[in-house]
Scaffold this active site. Structure first.
Site, PDB file in Angstrom:
ATOM      1  N   LYS A  45       2.331  -3.146   6.055  1.00 16.11           N
ATOM      2  CA  LYS A  45       2.609  -2.581   4.928  1.00 16.11           C
ATOM      3  C   LYS A  45       4.011  -2.314   4.579  1.00 16.11           C
ATOM      4  CE  LYS A  45      -1.470  -3.617   3.100  1.00 16.11           C
ATOM      5  NZ  LYS A  45      -1.667  -5.068   2.578  1.00 16.11           N
ATOM      6  N   SER A  64       0.935  -1.366  -0.072  1.00 17.44           N
ATOM      7  CA  SER A  64       0.077  -0.141   0.049  1.00 17.44           C
ATOM      8  C   SER A  64       0.819   1.421   0.155  1.00 17.44           C
ATOM      9  CB  SER A  64      -0.830  -0.071   1.308  1.00 17.44           C
ATOM     10  OG  SER A  64      -1.595   1.194   1.468  1.00 17.44           O
ATOM     11  N   TYR A  70      -1.806  -1.605  10.430  1.00 10.81           N
ATOM     12  CA  TYR A  70      -1.964  -1.647   8.859  1.00 10.81           C
ATOM     13  C   TYR A  70      -0.701  -0.998   8.225  1.00 10.81           C
ATOM     14  CZ  TYR A  70      -3.760  -1.315   4.228  1.00 10.81           C
ATOM     15  OH  TYR A  70      -4.256  -1.547   2.719  1.00 10.81           O
TER      16      TYR A  70
HETATM   17  P1  NAI Z   1     -11.529  -6.391  -0.104  1.00  2.98           P
HETATM   18  O1  NAI Z   1     -11.974  -6.274   1.475  1.00  2.98           O
HETATM   19  O2  NAI Z   1     -12.209  -5.959  -1.215  1.00  2.98           O
HETATM   20  O3  NAI Z   1     -10.882  -7.847  -0.336  1.00  2.98           O
HETATM   21  C1  NAI Z   1      -9.928  -8.444   0.538  1.00  2.98           C
HETATM   22  C2  NAI Z   1      -9.989  -9.907   0.286  1.00  2.98           C
HETATM   23  O4  NAI Z   1      -9.345 -10.496   1.105  1.00  2.98           O
HETATM   24  C3  NAI Z   1     -11.374 -10.273   0.728  1.00  2.98           C
HETATM   25  O5  NAI Z   1     -11.995 -10.984  -0.373  1.00  2.98           O
HETATM   26  C4  NAI Z   1     -11.327 -10.856   1.947  1.00  2.98           C
HETATM   27  O6  NAI Z   1     -12.353 -12.000   2.158  1.00  2.98           O
HETATM   28  C5  NAI Z   1      -9.928 -11.611   1.863  1.00  2.98           C
HETATM   29  N1  NAI Z   1      -9.170 -12.076   3.185  1.00  2.98           N
HETATM   30  C6  NAI Z   1      -9.326 -11.180   4.371  1.00  2.98           C
HETATM   31  N2  NAI Z   1      -8.750 -12.002   5.365  1.00  2.98           N
HETATM   32  C7  NAI Z   1      -8.274 -13.185   4.647  1.00  2.98           C
HETATM   33  C8  NAI Z   1      -7.594 -14.152   5.191  1.00  2.98           C
HETATM   34  N3  NAI Z   1      -7.500 -14.259   6.537  1.00  2.98           N
HETATM   35  N4  NAI Z   1      -7.191 -15.185   4.196  1.00  2.98           N
HETATM   36  C9  NAI Z   1      -7.586 -15.107   3.362  1.00  2.98           C
HETATM   37  N5  NAI Z   1      -8.428 -14.043   2.179  1.00  2.98           N
HETATM   38  C10 NAI Z   1      -8.547 -13.133   3.287  1.00  2.98           C
HETATM   39  O7  NAI Z   1     -10.179  -5.156  -0.145  1.00  2.98           O
HETATM   40  P2  NAI Z   1      -9.288  -4.860  -1.048  1.00  2.98           P
HETATM   41  O8  NAI Z   1      -9.088  -3.465  -0.942  1.00  2.98           O
HETATM   42  O9  NAI Z   1      -9.525  -5.364  -2.383  1.00  2.98           O
HETATM   43  O10 NAI Z   1      -7.932  -5.440  -0.352  1.00  2.98           O
HETATM   44  C11 NAI Z   1      -6.913  -6.029  -1.355  1.00  2.98           C
HETATM   45  C12 NAI Z   1      -5.532  -5.714  -0.850  1.00  2.98           C
HETATM   46  O11 NAI Z   1      -5.479  -4.677  -1.199  1.00  2.98           O
HETATM   47  C13 NAI Z   1      -5.149  -5.569   0.581  1.00  2.98           C
HETATM   48  O12 NAI Z   1      -3.889  -6.157   1.097  1.00  2.98           O
HETATM   49  C14 NAI Z   1      -5.228  -4.076   1.013  1.00  2.98           C
HETATM   50  O13 NAI Z   1      -4.504  -3.866   2.007  1.00  2.98           O
HETATM   51  C15 NAI Z   1      -4.649  -3.642  -0.367  1.00  2.98           C
HETATM   52  N6  NAI Z   1      -4.984  -2.210  -0.401  1.00  2.98           N
HETATM   53  C16 NAI Z   1      -6.049  -1.691  -0.688  1.00  2.98           C
HETATM   54  C17 NAI Z   1      -6.408  -0.569  -0.927  1.00  2.98           C
HETATM   55  C18 NAI Z   1      -7.491   0.179  -1.034  1.00  2.98           C
HETATM   56  O14 NAI Z   1      -7.842   1.235  -1.128  1.00  2.98           O
HETATM   57  N7  NAI Z   1      -8.742  -0.619  -1.148  1.00  2.98           N
HETATM   58  C19 NAI Z   1      -5.305   0.449  -0.928  1.00  2.98           C
HETATM   59  C20 NAI Z   1      -4.158  -0.124  -0.583  1.00  2.98           C
HETATM   60  C21 NAI Z   1      -3.796  -1.461  -0.329  1.00  2.98           C
END
Ligand code: NAI
Length: 286
Positions: free
Chosen positions: A160, A143, A156
């Site tokens: 990261k 991130s 967080y």
């Molecule tokens: P999201 O909540 O839409 O997707 C995250 C996915 O990870 C979900 O499907 C969830 O079920 C899964 N997950 C959570 N805990 C888990 C576990 N213990 N084992 C397996 N799967 C698990 O969120 P997003 O934004 O798509 O997140 C994806 C990545 O992007 C994360 O690492 C997040 O930190 C990163 N990120 C997101 C940003 C944003 O603005 N949305 C910005 C910077 C980084």
């Protein structure tokens, strides 16, 4: 990795947001794709959704905090597709910030998913990719919070920062084996990250929300607004595909003056502290 068609990918957090978008782009590029996620119903829907792109999209339940669960998901992927070439360690959760508001259980949950989850993916798949020798690429989702401290004192950001560092270190070590590394550092992206508590296992205690009147509560509300109007996850996934093909270490989805300014200010403060130390040492020696 120039040629993706016919090869196979594994994506954690593949049921939602950036992971799902990555799965779609990889499938569109002709790859066999295993989506891995802890949220089983959303995972089934995600696989169903991508079925029209190709029959080679599958799903596997996986909790990235548990190394055995990641190993079992890897085995299911080898059984389904044979060799795996691209691994996206993407699953992640948001956990708030603040000194008084965040419990130890919250720190453990965020570090277990965002940091240990990435480590479990690397430890499980790297020996496999090295052994098959067909080349490969590892994508770790960090991130912009892994490069600046705008989120304040938070698990967080800590997680990261660690993922950025691990990725940089890994890239130099596995280059000789023809395996690339990308660290994805997005700004705000329109996903369900603010609802991360939906997948918080009971062993980490109840979800916590900061007091809306506190500074951590205000920051959380601002972040939620920015995520609502954030980038389309598909744009992010498209940039990752380019980085895999071009073997690029960093992907920055946001690069305007505000984001650059935060980085420049941090690097300038670090270099200024070094200059000051050099001056003091020179004074001691004179
Ligand atoms: P999201 O909540 O839409 O997707 C995250 C996915 O990870 C979900 O499907 C969830 O079920 C899964 N997950 C959570 N805990 C888990 C576990 N213990 N084992 C397996 N799967 C698990 O969120 P997003 O934004 O798509 O997140 C994806 C990545 O992007 C994360 O690492 C997040 O930190 C990163 N990120 C997101 C940003 C944003 O603005 N949305 C910005 C910077 C980084």
């Amino acid at each position: 990795m120039r040629e993706l068609a016919g090869r196979a990918a594994f994506v954690t957090g593949g049921a939602s947001g950036i992971g799902f978008a990555l799965g779609r782009r990889l499938a569109e590029a002709g790859m066999k794709v295993m989506l891995a996620d802890i949220e089983v119903d959303a995972l089934k829907a995600a696989v169903e959704n991508l079925r029209n792109i190709g029959p080679e999209v599958r799903g596997v339940a996986c909790d990235v905090t548990d190394p055995v669960s990641v190993e079992m998901a890897a085995k299911a992927s080898f059984d389904a597709f044979g060799n795996i070439h691209v691994v996206c360690n993407n699953a992640g959760v948001g956990g708030g910030s603040g000194i008084d508001d965040i419990s130890l259980e919250n720190w453990r949950w965020v570090l277990d998913v965002n940091l240990m989850g990435v480590l479990h993916g690397i430890r499980t798949f790297l020996p496999h990719i090295r052994a098959h020798g067909e080349g490969g690429h590892i994508v770790n989702t960090a991130s912009m919070a892994g490069l600046n401290s705008g989120m304040g004192f938070s698990a967080y950001s800590a997680s990261k920062f660690a993922v950025v560092n691990m990725s940089e270190g890994l890239a130099t070590r596995i280059k000789p084996f023809g395996i690339g590394v990308t660290v994805l550092c997005p700004g705000f992206v329109r996903t369900r990250i603010t609802e991360s508590g939906r997948n918080r296992p009971a062993r980490y205690g109840p979800s916590q929300k900061p007091d809306p009147a506190s500074s951590a509560g205000t920051l959380a509300a601002q972040i939620a607004e920015m995520i609502k109007s954030g980038l389309d996850p598909d744009d992010v996934a498209a940039q990752v595909l380019t980085a895999i093909r071009e073997n690029e270490l960093y992907v920055f989805t946001h690069h305007d003056a505000d984001w650059r300014g935060e980085l420049e200010a941090r690097f300038a403060a670090i270099l200024a502290a070094m200059d000051k130390a050099a001056v003091r040492q020179a004074e001691r020696l004179s």
